[in-house]
Design a protein around this motif. Structure first.
Motif, PDB file in Angstrom:
ATOM      1  N   ILE A 111      36.456  33.048  39.083  1.00 24.68           N
ATOM      2  CA  ILE A 111      35.150  33.741  39.482  1.00 24.68           C
ATOM      3  C   ILE A 111      34.596  34.492  38.070  1.00 24.68           C
ATOM      4  CG2 ILE A 111      34.131  35.748  40.678  1.00 24.68           C
ATOM      5  CD1 ILE A 111      35.451  34.864  42.939  1.00 24.68           C
ATOM      6  N   ALA A 112      35.684  35.158  37.509  1.00 22.56           N
ATOM      7  CA  ALA A 112      35.689  35.989  36.155  1.00 22.56           C
ATOM      8  C   ALA A 112      35.200  34.956  34.976  1.00 22.56           C
ATOM      9  CB  ALA A 112      36.942  36.788  35.930  1.00 22.56           C
ATOM     10  N   GLU A 113      35.728  33.800  35.118  1.00 17.24           N
ATOM     11  CA  GLU A 113      35.199  32.768  34.087  1.00 17.24           C
ATOM     12  C   GLU A 113      33.816  32.333  34.124  1.00 17.24           C
ATOM     13  OE1 GLU A 113      38.206  29.950  34.410  1.00 17.24           O
ATOM     14  OE2 GLU A 113      39.709  31.028  33.206  1.00 17.24           O
ATOM     15  N   ALA A 114      33.466  31.906  35.486  1.00 18.39           N
ATOM     16  CA  ALA A 114      32.043  31.543  35.885  1.00 18.39           C
ATOM     17  C   ALA A 114      31.086  32.694  35.426  1.00 18.39           C
ATOM     18  CB  ALA A 114      32.090  31.267  37.490  1.00 18.39           C
ATOM     19  N   LEU A 115      31.536  33.890  35.755  1.00 19.08           N
ATOM     20  CA  LEU A 115      30.521  35.137  35.466  1.00 19.08           C
ATOM     21  C   LEU A 115      30.563  35.593  34.054  1.00 19.08           C
ATOM     22  CD1 LEU A 115      30.758  37.212  38.867  1.00 19.08           C
ATOM     23  CD2 LEU A 115      29.010  35.820  38.464  1.00 19.08           C
TER      24      LEU A 115
ATOM     25  N   LEU B  22      37.380  40.727  37.129  1.00 13.34           N
ATOM     26  CA  LEU B  22      38.697  40.211  37.516  1.00 13.34           C
ATOM     27  C   LEU B  22      39.436  41.553  37.766  1.00 13.34           C
ATOM     28  CD1 LEU B  22      40.871  37.873  37.546  1.00 13.34           C
ATOM     29  CD2 LEU B  22      41.177  38.475  35.018  1.00 13.34           C
ATOM     30  N   LYS B  23      39.286  42.598  37.146  1.00  9.54           N
ATOM     31  CA  LYS B  23      40.182  43.732  37.502  1.00  9.54           C
ATOM     32  C   LYS B  23      39.520  44.372  38.963  1.00  9.54           C
ATOM     33  CE  LYS B  23      40.214  45.607  32.910  1.00  9.54           C
ATOM     34  NZ  LYS B  23      39.920  46.694  31.608  1.00  9.54           N
ATOM     35  N   VAL B  24      38.405  44.068  39.357  1.00  8.81           N
ATOM     36  CA  VAL B  24      37.810  44.584  40.619  1.00  8.81           C
ATOM     37  C   VAL B  24      38.263  43.852  41.848  1.00  8.81           C
ATOM     38  CG1 VAL B  24      35.936  44.637  42.068  1.00  8.81           C
ATOM     39  CG2 VAL B  24      35.791  45.636  39.685  1.00  8.81           C
ATOM     40  N   LEU B  25      38.369  42.483  41.552  1.00  4.12           N
ATOM     41  CA  LEU B  25      39.131  41.627  42.516  1.00  4.12           C
ATOM     42  C   LEU B  25      40.411  41.782  42.526  1.00  4.12           C
ATOM     43  CD1 LEU B  25      36.920  38.231  41.636  1.00  4.12           C
ATOM     44  CD2 LEU B  25      36.641  39.872  43.786  1.00  4.12           C
ATOM     45  N   ARG B  26      41.289  42.057  41.528  1.00  3.32           N
ATOM     46  CA  ARG B  26      42.472  42.337  41.795  1.00  3.32           C
ATOM     47  C   ARG B  26      42.906  43.470  42.424  1.00  3.32           C
ATOM     48  NH1 ARG B  26      44.873  40.311  35.497  1.00  3.32           N
ATOM     49  NH2 ARG B  26      44.754  38.113  36.096  1.00  3.32           N
ATOM     50  N   ALA B  27      41.963  44.558  42.222  1.00  2.00           N
ATOM     51  CA  ALA B  27      42.026  45.880  42.901  1.00  2.00           C
ATOM     52  C   ALA B  27      41.940  45.436  44.472  1.00  2.00           C
ATOM     53  CB  ALA B  27      40.978  46.864  42.602  1.00  2.00           C
ATOM     54  N   LEU B  28      41.141  44.953  44.814  1.00  2.00           N
ATOM     55  CA  LEU B  28      40.885  44.405  46.251  1.00  2.00           C
ATOM     56  C   LEU B  28      42.203  43.640  46.833  1.00  2.00           C
ATOM     57  CD1 LEU B  28      37.365  43.619  46.764  1.00  2.00           C
ATOM     58  CD2 LEU B  28      38.446  45.710  47.410  1.00  2.00           C
ATOM     59  N   ASP B  29      42.711  42.585  45.729  1.00  2.00           N
ATOM     60  CA  ASP B  29      43.833  41.926  46.128  1.00  2.00           C
ATOM     61  C   ASP B  29      45.204  42.807  46.419  1.00  2.00           C
ATOM     62  OD1 ASP B  29      42.779  39.855  46.000  1.00  2.00           O
ATOM     63  OD2 ASP B  29      43.118  38.951  43.938  1.00  2.00           O
ATOM     64  N   LYS B  30      45.072  44.118  45.673  1.00  2.00           N
ATOM     65  CA  LYS B  30      46.540  44.996  45.780  1.00  2.00           C
ATOM     66  C   LYS B  30      46.200  45.555  47.088  1.00  2.00           C
ATOM     67  CE  LYS B  30      46.763  46.447  40.971  1.00  2.00           C
ATOM     68  NZ  LYS B  30      46.621  47.504  39.997  1.00  2.00           N
ATOM     69  N   ILE B  31      44.996  45.615  47.673  1.00  2.00           N
ATOM     70  CA  ILE B  31      44.940  46.248  49.192  1.00  2.00           C
ATOM     71  C   ILE B  31      45.396  45.089  50.181  1.00  2.00           C
ATOM     72  CG2 ILE B  31      43.501  46.922  50.870  1.00  2.00           C
ATOM     73  CD1 ILE B  31      41.615  47.971  48.515  1.00  2.00           C
ATOM     74  N   ILE B  32      45.045  44.036  50.064  1.00  2.00           N
ATOM     75  CA  ILE B  32      45.440  42.731  50.860  1.00  2.00           C
ATOM     76  C   ILE B  32      46.992  42.673  50.610  1.00  2.00           C
ATOM     77  CG2 ILE B  32      45.162  40.530  51.171  1.00  2.00           C
ATOM     78  CD1 ILE B  32      42.386  40.721  50.118  1.00  2.00           C
ATOM     79  N   TYR B  33      47.598  42.661  49.506  1.00  2.00           N
ATOM     80  CA  TYR B  33      48.987  42.100  49.572  1.00  2.00           C
ATOM     81  C   TYR B  33      49.986  43.182  49.184  1.00  2.00           C
ATOM     82  CZ  TYR B  33      46.699  37.760  48.533  1.00  2.00           C
ATOM     83  OH  TYR B  33      46.002  36.508  48.808  1.00  2.00           O
TER      84      TYR B  33
END
Length: 298
Positions: free
Chosen positions: A241-245, A251-262
């Motif tokens: 997604i980061a590469e497409a945009l 990438l940092k934002v989505l990883r922050a949400l991944d931290k909540i998930i995992y």
């Protein structure tokens, strides 16, 4: 010779006796009728139960009357005697003062058949006028009578054709603009629904930061972005997604949400949700601008 004559006499007498066993009666349901009026003729036959008797059908010549309809009724048998009846509905088109009708009934035997006729019934002609005057008297009337105008189908067809051509030309000229206008309204309505769902899901994540709420929020954003861009956000990883945009921050934002998930880490959830909402708003505005530009160029 005498015996032969006696035998012939016996056969004739037996035939006469057998013939008398079938009784036929016919009569009109009314004694007079107007020209062309529907009137019924009742035909009844009384005969032994072991006999086969048939009534005339529509192939019979009812002249000078015309057959309109025939109605039959269920046979009635009592004490080895059967009673059959039918009603023939007829119309008279003869100008004679009276017409007469006698209908046959057919008895079918093993080798031949016998015909029995009903009594001759009379039907009188009922005239509408008692007499026709020798000189016709015309009634004077100087009031104009309105005439019924015929429907002008040609004019209606021409008008309908012109309307269809105009609608077709309007459709061809403004179809793209109408389509873009409808698409803009649809996108605005979809954005409002997304905002409402995003706000509700963000509040739920802040009050109850679980793996499920974070995953649903990420899926909501990816689904909306996929609708706006037509690209498979749902299938892409955060890096794709980061590469497409071409946006390193996403990438940092989505990883922050991944931290909540995992990992259950909610420290950066507010910044992440705000950033994703701003990115969705920006993409939405870009799509509206592109649609309006295409509509203006058309």
């Amino acid at each position: 010779m005498g015996r032969i004559l006696a035998f012939i006499f016996f056969l004739g007498f037996a035939h006469m006796t057998w013939s008398q066993q079938v009784e036929v009666e016919g009569y009109f349901t009314q004694d007079s009728a107007r020209l062309g009026e529907r009137v019924g003729f009742v035909l009844k036959a009384k005969y032994p139960a072991n006999s086969q008797v048939f009534f005339p059908d529509s192939t019979y010549d009812f002249s000078p009357l015309v057959l309109l309809e025939k109605k039959t009724y269920i046979s009635s048998t009592t004490e080895e005697t059967t009673l059959d009846s039918a009603v023939y509905y007829l119309s008279n088109f003869s100008l004679d003062p009276s017409v007469y009708l006698s209908l046959p009934v057919y008895e079918v035997n093993r080798y031949d058949s016998l015909t029995y006729y009903s009594n001759e019934a009379e039907l009188k002609l009922k005239l509408m006028l008692d007499s026709i005057p020798e000189e016709l008297a015309f009634k004077e009337n100087n009031v104009y009578q309105p005439l019924e105008k015929s429907f002008n189908w040609l004019m209606i067809g021409l008008v309908a054709g012109a309307v269809i051509l105009l609608l077709g030309a309007f459709f061809l000229l403004f179809f793209k603009r109408i389509k873009d206008f409808i698409q803009v309204r649809s996108e605005k309505a979809r954005w409002k629904r997304f905002q409402k769902k995003w706000s509700k899901q963000t509040e739920l994540l802040n009050s109850k930061p679980t793996i499920e709420t974070a995953d649903e929020l990420t899926g909501l954003w990816k689904g909306y972005m996929e609708h706006l861009t037509g690209q498979p956000y749902q299938e892409w990883t955060s890096k794709e997604i980061a590469e497409a945009l071409q946006d390193v921050e996403i990438l940092k934002v989505l990883r922050a949400l991944d931290k909540i998930i995992y990992a259950g880490d909610t420290s950066g959830s507010q910044l992440a949700t705000d950033y994703l909402l701003d990115l969705a708003r920006k993409t939405f505005q870009e799509k509206l601008t592109r649609i309006n530009h295409e509509r203006a160029s058309a």
